[in-house]
Design a protein around this motif. Structure first.
Motif, PDB file in Angstrom:
ATOM      1  N   GLN A 123      32.973  31.536  37.408  1.00 39.29           N
ATOM      2  CA  GLN A 123      31.660  31.555  36.757  1.00 39.29           C
ATOM      3  C   GLN A 123      30.620  32.244  37.642  1.00 39.29           C
ATOM      4  O   GLN A 123      29.809  33.044  37.160  1.00 39.29           O
ATOM      5  CB  GLN A 123      31.216  30.129  36.434  1.00 39.29           C
ATOM      6  CG  GLN A 123      31.959  29.505  35.260  1.00 39.29           C
ATOM      7  CD  GLN A 123      31.408  28.148  34.883  1.00 39.29           C
ATOM      8  OE1 GLN A 123      30.944  27.400  35.756  1.00 39.29           O
ATOM      9  NE2 GLN A 123      31.452  27.823  33.601  1.00 39.29           N
ATOM     10  N   ALA A 124      30.632  31.929  38.939  1.00 41.55           N
ATOM     11  CA  ALA A 124      29.707  32.596  39.859  1.00 41.55           C
ATOM     12  C   ALA A 124      29.989  34.086  39.905  1.00 41.55           C
ATOM     13  O   ALA A 124      29.069  34.922  39.925  1.00 41.55           O
ATOM     14  CB  ALA A 124      29.814  31.984  41.250  1.00 41.55           C
ATOM     15  N   ALA A 151      31.253  35.924  37.539  1.00 42.67           N
ATOM     16  CA  ALA A 151      30.788  36.549  36.299  1.00 42.67           C
ATOM     17  C   ALA A 151      29.288  36.788  36.335  1.00 42.67           C
ATOM     18  O   ALA A 151      28.794  37.817  35.856  1.00 42.67           O
ATOM     19  CB  ALA A 151      31.166  35.664  35.111  1.00 42.67           C
ATOM     20  N   ALA A 152      28.530  35.853  36.924  1.00 44.45           N
ATOM     21  CA  ALA A 152      27.078  36.007  37.019  1.00 44.45           C
ATOM     22  C   ALA A 152      26.709  37.164  37.953  1.00 44.45           C
ATOM     23  O   ALA A 152      25.803  37.958  37.661  1.00 44.45           O
ATOM     24  CB  ALA A 152      26.445  34.706  37.506  1.00 44.45           C
ATOM     25  N   VAL A 153      27.408  37.259  39.082  1.00 47.31           N
ATOM     26  CA  VAL A 153      27.167  38.360  40.022  1.00 47.31           C
ATOM     27  C   VAL A 153      27.455  39.696  39.346  1.00 47.31           C
ATOM     28  O   VAL A 153      26.684  40.665  39.453  1.00 47.31           O
ATOM     29  CB  VAL A 153      28.038  38.191  41.282  1.00 47.31           C
ATOM     30  CG1 VAL A 153      27.991  39.448  42.150  1.00 47.31           C
ATOM     31  CG2 VAL A 153      27.583  36.986  42.089  1.00 47.31           C
ATOM     32  N   LYS A 154      28.572  39.752  38.646  1.00 51.15           N
ATOM     33  CA  LYS A 154      28.971  40.986  37.978  1.00 51.15           C
ATOM     34  C   LYS A 154      27.971  41.373  36.890  1.00 51.15           C
ATOM     35  O   LYS A 154      27.598  42.553  36.743  1.00 51.15           O
ATOM     36  CB  LYS A 154      30.368  40.790  37.381  1.00 51.15           C
ATOM     37  CG  LYS A 154      30.995  42.034  36.790  1.00 51.15           C
ATOM     38  CD  LYS A 154      31.343  43.033  37.885  1.00 51.15           C
ATOM     39  CE  LYS A 154      32.276  44.110  37.350  1.00 51.15           C
ATOM     40  NZ  LYS A 154      33.643  43.621  37.129  1.00 51.15           N
ATOM     41  N   ALA A 155      27.519  40.388  36.124  1.00 49.81           N
ATOM     42  CA  ALA A 155      26.571  40.675  35.048  1.00 49.81           C
ATOM     43  C   ALA A 155      25.256  41.230  35.596  1.00 49.81           C
ATOM     44  O   ALA A 155      24.698  42.193  35.049  1.00 49.81           O
ATOM     45  CB  ALA A 155      26.315  39.411  34.229  1.00 49.81           C
ATOM     46  N   ALA A 156      24.743  40.623  36.674  1.00 57.13           N
ATOM     47  CA  ALA A 156      23.494  41.110  37.272  1.00 57.13           C
ATOM     48  C   ALA A 156      23.674  42.507  37.842  1.00 57.13           C
ATOM     49  O   ALA A 156      22.792  43.370  37.736  1.00 57.13           O
ATOM     50  CB  ALA A 156      23.028  40.141  38.352  1.00 57.13           C
ATOM     51  N   TYR A 162      35.947  36.422  43.541  1.00 54.88           N
ATOM     52  CA  TYR A 162      35.610  35.094  43.010  1.00 54.88           C
ATOM     53  C   TYR A 162      36.777  34.429  42.284  1.00 54.88           C
ATOM     54  O   TYR A 162      36.687  33.263  41.909  1.00 54.88           O
ATOM     55  CB  TYR A 162      34.397  35.198  42.078  1.00 54.88           C
ATOM     56  CG  TYR A 162      33.100  35.380  42.815  1.00 54.88           C
ATOM     57  CD1 TYR A 162      32.340  34.287  43.222  1.00 54.88           C
ATOM     58  CD2 TYR A 162      32.622  36.657  43.114  1.00 54.88           C
ATOM     59  CE1 TYR A 162      31.144  34.454  43.891  1.00 54.88           C
ATOM     60  CE2 TYR A 162      31.426  36.839  43.790  1.00 54.88           C
ATOM     61  CZ  TYR A 162      30.691  35.725  44.177  1.00 54.88           C
ATOM     62  OH  TYR A 162      29.506  35.899  44.858  1.00 54.88           O
TER      63      TYR A 162
END
Length: 451
Positions: A8-9, A11-16, A47
């Motif tokens: 989940q972390a 995915a957030a890094v990748k999205a930003a 991750y």
């Protein structure tokens, strides 16, 4: 450190990243950058908990690996004491970094001008050369890379230059020796060296010796393919520069600080330039830092004449503290000697053995922790595995090779039809053998594209 999965972390890094980060050298909608969760020593991990042995040393700069505790501590201590200060003042970290660098540079390269990285180091070396000589032109070679800023990219001799080459930067390119793909129809290293030197001198003659400020060379070209120069070539360039009053600049941004099994690659050839650029390994890339090491002759030009150049963050205390710690760690732990031994006793023999087994390997070359494999479709004709500057489907063989390496836990450094073996200089012998075994497996994929 054992990687702990946290998708989940990630995915957030990748999205930003995909929403906001504009990446270098890339078509922004066609890339898929890996989200990295951490790094230590010779490894980094994502991750998902997958760990990779970094055979690329980041961008060939983590010469002491990731997160060396002594360098991390030095940065923390400097931050607590003095996070930053303007470059016009004498600051302990800056002074000590300059002293340690000057102790290791060849000859009388005893003055250090600090920059933020390698490209601006090259920019300032060219500026110094032009001001010292009063001449406009600078010569550099095809099969080279000197950085992404305007002058540095025009000096570069590979396709990354093309989009920015206005033809007005005062640069002239020539061919350096490279027997495997000789431009001089040479059959021996001696012929290649002699003909390359004749070619350089002829180029200078036709350009007009009185118009040439500097010859800029990577001591050993890095991303262009780690082509170690033949015996006598750099000494011959030094003689030609002296003959015509031309400044001799060696770019050691990639080759310096232990990468070649010596403090600087120039040490291998017993040659002293007038200016030497450095960056990357000076502090293992922990905080951005580069610079120009300046000879007494060039420094004298600016003894009573102001040098018209500078940077806000020249000699930044955090970067210099990291450099001091890195150089001391390299000396205390014998990292330069370690790189030389592993290169001679492990990497060189292992890569030559791989070349015997894999028809995709056309040539092995390198020294220390600075090696390249030339990949080919046909050993007899030396046809490259992929065409020059290949993209899309034409680059499939190299893409397949790189994907196989990553699937087997190593992160390769690939460029055109070459793969480089450039791990941290303090990698352990066991880690190195692990990486070479994975490379062996990945080369089987490249073999599928040979004739």
């Amino acid at each position: 450190m054992t990687p702990q999965p946290n998708p989940q972390a990630g995915a957030a890094v990748k999205a930003a990243d995909r929403a906001h980060v504009f990446h270098s050298w890339s078509a922004q909608e066609l890339i898929d950058p890996l989200a990295v969760a951490g790094a230590e020593g010779s490894y980094f991990w994502d991750y998902e908990g997958r760990r990779y042995l970094d055979l690329a040393s980041g961008l060939v700069y983590t010469n002491i690996g990731y997160q060396h505790p002594k360098v991390v501590a030095a940065i923390q201590e400097q931050a607590a004491r003095m996070t930053t200060f303007a470059p016009a003042f004498a600051v302990e970290a800056r002074s000590e970094a300059a002293r340690l660098i000057a102790e290791r540079t060849p000859g009388d390269l005893d003055k250090i001008f600090f920059t933020n990285g390698g490209a601006d180091a090259v920019e300032h070396a060219v500026r110094m050369s032009r001001l010292h000589t009063g001449r406009p032109k600078v010569l550099s070679v095809y099969r080279s890379y000197h950085g992404g800023t305007q002058q540095a990219i025009n000096l570069t001799g590979d396709p990354r230059r093309w989009a920015s080459d206005s033809g007005a930067a005062g640069t002239v390119h020539f061919w350096a020796p490279f027997l495997y793909r000789s431009r001089f129809y040479a059959e021996t290293e001696e012929q290649e060296c002699a003909r390359a030197l004749e070619h350089l001198e002829t180029t200078i003659a036709f350009e007009g010796p009185g118009t040439v400020a500097a010859v800029v060379l990577e001591t050993i070209p890095g991303t262009a393919g780690i082509m170690t120069p033949p015996a006598g070539y750099l000494a011959g360039v030094r003689e030609i520069c002296d003959k015509y009053g031309i400044v001799f600049v060696l770019d050691e941004v990639m080759a310096g600080f232990g990468r070649t099994g010596t403090w600087f690659a120039a040490d291998l050839y017993d040659v002293v330039p007038d200016l030497m650029t450095f960056a990357k390994g000076v502090n293992s890339g922990y905080v951005p830092l580069g610079g120009v090491a300046i000879s007494a002759r060039i420094a004298e030009t600016f003894a009573e004449r102001p040098y018209p150049g500078g940077l806000t963050y020249s000699g930044h205390p955090l970067a210099c503290a990291a450099a001091v710690a890195t150089i001391n760690v390299m000396a205390e732990e014998g990292i330069v000697e370690h790189a030389a031994r592993l290169g001679a006793e492990v990497v060189g023999p292992a890569l030559r053995e791989l070349a015997e087994r894999h028809p995709s390997v056309g040539e092995v070359r390198g020294t220390g922790m600075f090696w390249a494999l030339e990949l080919v479709r046909n050993r007899e004709t030396r046809e490259p595995l992929v065409p020059y500057n290949a993209t899309g489907q034409a680059a499939t063989p190299m893409s397949a090779f790189a994907a196989s390496a990553k699937a087997h836990g190593v992160w390769p450094f690939v460029n055109m039809n070459r793969t480089h073996v450039v791990p941290p200089c303090n990698i352990s012998e066991a880690e190195l053998k692990e990486g070479l075994a994975a490379l062996d497996t990945a080369l089987s994929v490249a073999d599928e594209y040979t004739e």
